[in-house]
Design an enzyme around this catalytic site. Structure first.
Site, PDB file in Angstrom:
ATOM      1  N   ARG A 123       0.836  -1.197   0.000  1.00 54.22           N
ATOM      2  CA  ARG A 123       0.000   0.000   0.000  1.00 54.22           C
ATOM      3  C   ARG A 123       0.872   1.249   0.000  1.00 54.22           C
ATOM      4  O   ARG A 123       1.950   1.289   0.611  1.00 54.22           O
ATOM      5  CB  ARG A 123      -0.875  -0.019   1.250  1.00 54.22           C
ATOM      6  N   THR A 411      -9.334   0.294  -9.903  1.00 53.25           N
ATOM      7  CA  THR A 411      -8.627  -0.885  -9.397  1.00 53.25           C
ATOM      8  C   THR A 411      -8.706  -2.068 -10.369  1.00 53.25           C
ATOM      9  O   THR A 411      -9.445  -2.055 -11.340  1.00 53.25           O
ATOM     10  CB  THR A 411      -9.186  -1.268  -7.998  1.00 53.25           C
ATOM     11  N   GLU A 431      -6.208   4.002  -7.260  1.00 49.53           N
ATOM     12  CA  GLU A 431      -7.384   4.531  -6.572  1.00 49.53           C
ATOM     13  C   GLU A 431      -8.459   4.958  -7.555  1.00 49.53           C
ATOM     14  O   GLU A 431      -9.007   4.116  -8.223  1.00 49.53           O
ATOM     15  CB  GLU A 431      -7.030   5.660  -5.605  1.00 49.53           C
ATOM     16  N   SER A 475      -8.121   0.771   3.036  1.00 49.20           N
ATOM     17  CA  SER A 475      -8.557   0.328   1.715  1.00 49.20           C
ATOM     18  C   SER A 475      -9.701  -0.663   1.843  1.00 49.20           C
ATOM     19  O   SER A 475      -9.903  -1.266   2.908  1.00 49.20           O
ATOM     20  CB  SER A 475      -7.385  -0.335   0.979  1.00 49.20           C
TER      21      SER A 475
END
Length: 590
Positions: A123, A411, A431, A475
């Site tokens: 991430r 995504t 994103e 997330s």
């Protein structure tokens, strides 16, 4: 070699995808080779996608050209880690609105030789120079979403390249440099713009046109690129060549990092805070998987900073207290139970889940007794009038306010199974569609910082998911591997913003409760409820549930629920792959 077939909406899309499939079965070629395979006179129908069976290996991803690249690596004896590099680098080229080198990912991995499961956190991180008021205006009010997203302000330190390199170093068996060849050749020779990419560019043309480098790539003059246009990306090829020859250090300690920092800080209308120190200190973190028991299966995935596995586990844990199998998929009450379970889980998600390297979190969110108590709040046939977070077990309780982040869909998801039986389930993202809209070195930069809550406090209480230096934003990505008696049974995941969790939950429920095959479960119309409004996929048979759900007390909206599920089931020594007909992805294997 077996390829998934495609459902198309019009002849032009059929022509393009048919051409791509022809090329996928042939050696890498020139742009003219691709164009020659897109036959203008083609009128034959392309059917809905079907599941794909294989016995040795499988790759399922969001674009045929990425699947082709991964298939070749696996065919040559490469591991899942090897194929992942090839698949992700091609996806970053042909599906740039969804993922790429400028973003991050969560990866769940089953290692067959040791029969072990682990996860890798790639991430993005907040720059060390950010302050809590990053997304507040001069009056202390949260910025509008696109005022925060577009430009350098929203860009976090990318993690995808470090994740690929870390994972390959541990589990790869092919040379690192060779794995970039498919994407390099496509970037140089060109690839046809798909219908999905063309329509995405058209929808986002206002934001894409704000920055010269981005506009020059996605436009022809003043017009957004059309479907089937052959697109070249020499800058991306140069970046990949650097990574192939010098490794990930070229990205985090060299020219690429310097270029990104310069670009992000020089965006005049919305500059960001990335610095070379952020790249030099970035780390991929291996974390223990989060597993929840469901009907005798262990549903395992990524823990915080992802909310995916915990929220999915809560939904499944609550619905297991009802007889969904007896109710059946055509009973509105079944969907009311699923919808309210999801609302309860999302209430906990919004208050408690964030990067646990920075904030504590309750330990009891998946306790069976807690989920049974939450399930008792659900009354069959009547929508919950009010939903609030529960009070799970934890050591040192902290009073948090509810999160105020905005998470829009984009995504991509990848599932890879190699000849050894090792499995990758990875969800990757920049994103929002096209991320920050800022390009550097041939790829788009993420806007992941907008996954943080824009506000830091509410009514005097802190929000767990507020921005802090070095912190990873929460997330909804839900890469999942399901185990039965310690052995893999399924690998699955989806794009879709905060709806990802609902897409995966619905697919698992359809398969385990209603006996649907992986492809049938992926195909079925999408229905989900996160925050009170019931979303139903428009123009599908699920529209029949609108009035019954409204009578139960829900507000119902018909929406374009564009999931992008990729999944593989392991059954009787066979690999059965499924791909979402709503997007252009396929599965392939031998």
């Amino acid at each position: 070699m077996t390829w998934g077939e495609h459902r198309v909406l019009n002849t032009k899309k059929a022509e393009l995808l048919f051409g791509l499939l022809l090329w996928c079965a042939s050696p890498i070629g020139t742009a003219q080779d691709v164009a020659d395979n897109i036959a203008p006179e083609l009128t034959s129908k392309v059917s809905a996608k079907k599941s794909v069976e294989a016995s040795e290996f499988m790759v399922s991803a969001a674009h045929p050209l990425a699947v082709k690249a991964g298939y070749r690596v696996l065919k040559q004896g490469g591991s899942a880690a090897d194929a992942l590099v090839a698949v992700q680098t091609v996806l970053g080229l042909v599906e740039p609105q969804s993922s790429g080198l400028g973003g991050g990912a969560f990866l769940v991995y089953y290692h067959a030789p040791t029969n072990s499961l682990t996860t890798f956190d790639g991430r993005e991180t907040a720059p060390l120079a950010v302050r809590p008021e990053l997304f507040l205006d001069k009056k202390g009010k949260p910025l509008s979403f696109y005022d925060a997203v577009v430009g350098g302000r929203s860009v976090g330190t990318p993690g995808t390249v470090k994740l690929l390199a870390t994972f390959h170093q541990r589990y790869g068996n092919q040379s690192w440099s060779s794995l970039f060849d498919p994407a390099i050749e496509l970037a140089i020779h060109g690839f046809p713009v798909s219908e999905r990419l063309a329509s995405s560019i058209l929808r986002d043309k206002q934001h894409l046109a704000r920055y010269p480098e981005t506009k020059a790539y996605f436009f022809e003059g003043e017009k957004p690129l059309n479907e089937a246009k052959i697109l070249h990306n020499p800058d991306y090829a140069e970046t990949l060549n650097l990574l192939a020859t010098k490794g990930e250090k070229a990205f985090y300690h060299g020219k690429i990092a310097r270029d990104i920092v310069t670009k992000v800080s020089s965006v005049t209308d919305n500059p960001g805070y990335l610095a070379l120190e952020d790249f030099a200190t970035y780390k991929v973190i291996e974390r223990k998987p989060i597993c929840a028991n469901y009907r005798g299966y262990d549903v395992c995935g990524m823990g915080p900073p992802s909310s995916g596995a915990i929220t999915l586990g809560q939904i499944l844990g609550m619905v297991s207290h009802f007889d969904l199998q007896k109710l059946g998929a055509n009973n509105p009450i079944a969907w009311q139970i699923i919808g309210d379970a999801s609302r309860l889980a999302f209430a906990d998600r919004g208050r408690y889940i964030a990067d646990t390297d920075f904030v504590p979190m309750p330990k009891g969110l998946l306790d069976a007794s807690y989920l049974e108590k939450r399930a008792q709040l659900i009354t069959q046939g009547t929508a919950l009038a009010h939903v609030s977070p529960g009070e799970p077990r934890w050591d040192d309780p902290i009073a948090y306010a509810d999160d105020q982040s905005i998470e829009l869909p984009s995504t991509t998801h990848i599932v890879i199974v190699d000849k050894q039986g090792s499995i990758v389930s990875m969800t990757s993202t920049i994103e929002n569609g096209f991320g920050s809209r800022v390009m550097s070195n041939g790829f788009l930069l993420n806007n992941e910082l907008t996954d943080f809550s824009f506000a830091t406090h509410k009514n005097g209480y802190p929000i767990a998911n507020h921005v802090e230096p070095g912190k990873r934003p929460r997330s909804s990505m839900t890469p999942t591997i399901v185990l039965k008696n310690g052995q893999p049974y399924m690998a699955i995941g989806s794009p879709g913003g905060s709806r990802i969790i609902g897409y995966v939950a619905q697919t698992l429920i359809a398969h385990f409760e209603w006996g649907m095959s992986i492809q049938e479960a992926i195909d079925m119309p999408r229905m989900l409820n996160r925050f009170g409004t019931y979303d139903i996929e428009q123009n599908t048979s699920a529209v029949k549930f609108k009035r019954p759900l409204e009578k139960m007390g829900y507000t119902v909206e018909l929406k374009n629920l564009n999931s992008g599920l990729q999944g593989v089931v392991f059954s009787n020594d066979k690999l059965i792959g499924g791909a979402d007909p709503r997007r252009e992805g396929i599965s392939a294997g031998d």
